[in-house]
Design an enzyme around this catalytic site. Structure first.
Site, PDB file in Angstrom:
ATOM      1  N   HIS A  63      44.409 -47.748  68.680  1.00  0.00           N
ATOM      2  CA  HIS A  63      43.500 -48.169  67.504  1.00  0.00           C
ATOM      3  C   HIS A  63      42.279 -47.260  66.999  1.00  0.00           C
ATOM      4  O   HIS A  63      41.849 -46.884  68.143  1.00  0.00           O
ATOM      5  CB  HIS A  63      43.212 -49.745  67.703  1.00  0.00           C
ATOM      6  CG  HIS A  63      42.898 -50.370  66.156  1.00  0.00           C
ATOM      7  ND1 HIS A  63      41.670 -50.098  65.874  1.00  0.00           N
ATOM      8  CD2 HIS A  63      43.261 -51.029  65.607  1.00  0.00           C
ATOM      9  CE1 HIS A  63      41.361 -50.658  64.481  1.00  0.00           C
ATOM     10  NE2 HIS A  63      42.290 -51.365  64.489  1.00  0.00           N
ATOM     11  N   GLY A  78      43.809 -57.363  60.194  1.00  0.00           N
ATOM     12  CA  GLY A  78      42.594 -57.506  60.965  1.00  0.00           C
ATOM     13  C   GLY A  78      42.063 -58.905  60.615  1.00  0.00           C
ATOM     14  O   GLY A  78      42.497 -59.865  61.011  1.00  0.00           O
ATOM     15  N   GLY A  79      41.019 -58.705  59.832  1.00  0.00           N
ATOM     16  CA  GLY A  79      40.085 -59.924  59.607  1.00  0.00           C
ATOM     17  C   GLY A  79      40.994 -61.176  58.708  1.00  0.00           C
ATOM     18  O   GLY A  79      40.794 -62.434  59.005  1.00  0.00           O
ATOM     19  N   ASN A 112      45.670 -58.681  64.398  1.00  0.00           N
ATOM     20  CA  ASN A 112      44.644 -58.238  65.488  1.00  0.00           C
ATOM     21  C   ASN A 112      43.168 -58.896  65.408  1.00  0.00           C
ATOM     22  O   ASN A 112      42.644 -58.464  64.633  1.00  0.00           O
ATOM     23  CB  ASN A 112      44.558 -56.670  65.406  1.00  0.00           C
ATOM     24  CG  ASN A 112      43.445 -55.958  66.184  1.00  0.00           C
ATOM     25  OD1 ASN A 112      43.221 -56.694  67.217  1.00  0.00           O
ATOM     26  ND2 ASN A 112      42.992 -54.914  66.144  1.00  0.00           N
ATOM     27  N   TRP A 113      43.087 -59.691  66.278  1.00  0.00           N
ATOM     28  CA  TRP A 113      41.833 -60.736  66.399  1.00  0.00           C
ATOM     29  C   TRP A 113      40.435 -59.784  66.797  1.00  0.00           C
ATOM     30  O   TRP A 113      39.663 -60.294  66.466  1.00  0.00           O
ATOM     31  CB  TRP A 113      41.943 -61.885  67.212  1.00  0.00           C
ATOM     32  CG  TRP A 113      42.783 -62.845  66.355  1.00  0.00           C
ATOM     33  CD1 TRP A 113      43.564 -62.977  65.412  1.00  0.00           C
ATOM     34  CD2 TRP A 113      42.729 -64.360  66.664  1.00  0.00           C
ATOM     35  NE1 TRP A 113      44.129 -64.213  64.767  1.00  0.00           N
ATOM     36  CE2 TRP A 113      43.526 -64.924  65.735  1.00  0.00           C
ATOM     37  CE3 TRP A 113      42.284 -65.275  67.865  1.00  0.00           C
ATOM     38  CZ2 TRP A 113      44.145 -66.356  65.778  1.00  0.00           C
ATOM     39  CZ3 TRP A 113      42.523 -66.307  67.770  1.00  0.00           C
ATOM     40  CH2 TRP A 113      43.635 -67.242  66.774  1.00  0.00           C
ATOM     41  N   LYS A 114      40.664 -58.662  67.353  1.00  0.00           N
ATOM     42  CA  LYS A 114      39.701 -57.829  67.935  1.00  0.00           C
ATOM     43  C   LYS A 114      38.802 -58.723  68.805  1.00  0.00           C
ATOM     44  O   LYS A 114      39.559 -59.369  69.524  1.00  0.00           O
ATOM     45  CB  LYS A 114      39.082 -57.144  66.763  1.00  0.00           C
ATOM     46  CG  LYS A 114      39.901 -56.386  65.645  1.00  0.00           C
ATOM     47  CD  LYS A 114      39.276 -55.611  64.801  1.00  0.00           C
ATOM     48  CE  LYS A 114      40.340 -54.826  63.811  1.00  0.00           C
ATOM     49  NZ  LYS A 114      39.618 -54.176  62.639  1.00  0.00           N
ATOM     50  N   SER A 161      42.728 -53.462  55.341  1.00  0.00           N
ATOM     51  CA  SER A 161      42.436 -54.208  54.339  1.00  0.00           C
ATOM     52  C   SER A 161      43.698 -55.038  53.750  1.00  0.00           C
ATOM     53  O   SER A 161      43.421 -55.250  52.566  1.00  0.00           O
ATOM     54  CB  SER A 161      41.592 -53.552  53.179  1.00  0.00           C
ATOM     55  OG  SER A 161      40.203 -53.155  53.736  1.00  0.00           O
TER      56      SER A 161
END
Length: 247
Positions: free
Chosen positions: A93, A228-229, A10-12, A207
């Site tokens: 989300h 995510g990140g 998920n690059w947000k 995380s």
């Protein structure tokens, strides 16, 4: 049928056209991974990413509207995501639930719209730190599953992602026992309600990084991750894909 193994990124609200070079690196480093790979970039990158990956990496949206069209400035319909090259869409989300006050009922309607458009709905559930500390985790997850997952959900058109809100982007990760408890509950609830719950892909998110991926994927009923990140760079997401492929 065993659940699919899915490494989802998920690059947000991150990434421009230059970031598509990361797709090239992933394809070069992992030409035939032993799991499905999905990246959900900002809507501006869906079409060029789909063209770049040529079906070797699935591409998805990060949200969709429950309506097929209309006066909804700034929103995007599921069919439009599909038309741009998406095969999946993330729904519910915690950042949408918190920042946009999305309810279970709204997430359910969006998931139904995604199914109608032929998209796989990646439905997110998760408890806050206050709810975890109050011992309400299983009740919260049960309620979110009941309210957010439409009756037409199947293992083919729906993936469930457990993301404890307090672990997203914080570097904190639940213990293996805590993750196992929630994933076992989700498996049981989906089986009891929909009949084929044993086949649903259940992802963990919060995380996830190269250093803890293998440990997380060894937990019962964890079939992948929503990252995510660590999905923004091939050098980070690649080892997670490799760990899931080996699980």
């Amino acid at each position: 049928m065993a659940p699919r193994k899915l490494a989802a990124g998920n690059w947000k609200m991150n990434g421009t056209l230059a970031a598509l070079a990361e797709i090239d690196r992933l394809l070069a480093d992992h030409p035939a991974p032993g799991c499905e790979v999905l990246i959900c970039p900002p809507a501006t990158l869906i079409h060029p990413m789909a063209a770049r990956s040529q079906g070797r990496i699935a591409v998805g949206g990060q949200d969709c509207h429950a309506k097929t069209s209309g006066a909804h400035t700034g929103d995007i319909a599921a069919a439009q995501l599909r038309d741009a090259g998406s095969s999946h869409v993330i729904l519910g989300h915690s950042e949408r639930r918190t920042d946009h006050a999305e309810t279970d009922e709204q997430v359910r309607a969006k998931a139904a719209a995604a199914h109608e458009a032929g998209l796989v709905a990646v439905i997110c559930v998760g408890e806050t730190e206050v709810q975890r500390d109050a011992g309400q985790t299983l009740d919260v997850i049960s309620a979110q599953l009941a309210g957010s997952v439409p009756d037409g959900a199947t293992a083919a058109n729906t993936v469930i992602a457990y993301e404890p809100v307090w672990a997203i982007g914080t570097g904190r990760t639940p213990t293996s026992d805590q993750i196992a408890e929630v994933h076992a509950l989700m498996r049981e609830r989906l089986s009891a309600r929909l009949g084929d719950g044993a086949d649903f892909a259940l992802l963990y998110g919060g995380s996830v990084k190269p250093g803890n991926a293998a440990e997380i994927f060894a937990i019962p009923h964890v079939n992948g991750a929503l990252v995510g990140g660590a999905s923004l760079k091939a050098e980070d997401f690649g080892p997670i894909i490799a760990a899931l492929s080996a699980a």
